[in-house]
Design a protein around this motif. Sequence first.
Motif: not given
Length: 93
Positions: A3-11, A66-73
């Motif tokens: 999954e991808k998470f939107l952290l911010a979307r700003e001008t 940001k993609s979701n964290a992978n266990p080995g990341e």
Amino acid sequence: MNEKFLLARETVRIIFHLDGGYTKVIWERSENTAWAGTGWIFDIPTHVIPNELRIIGSRFLLSIVKSNANPGENIEDIRNHRNSFFNIERLTL
């Protein structure tokens, strides 16, 4: 599942370019408000910005994902993929 998470979307607006391939931008809605401050000014890699938008004062819509964290990341994985965190869209009238 990736999954991808939107952290911010700003001008944002380009303030200036830094040595080392980074560009300093400011979230426009933070200017002249109580939000103004160093937390709303940040650096992004210059090469992720299209050439025609690299002019000082240029404005564009910046999404940070940001993609979701992978266990080995680890931190090196994050650094190696940091360019994929930024998505730039031209503003339209």
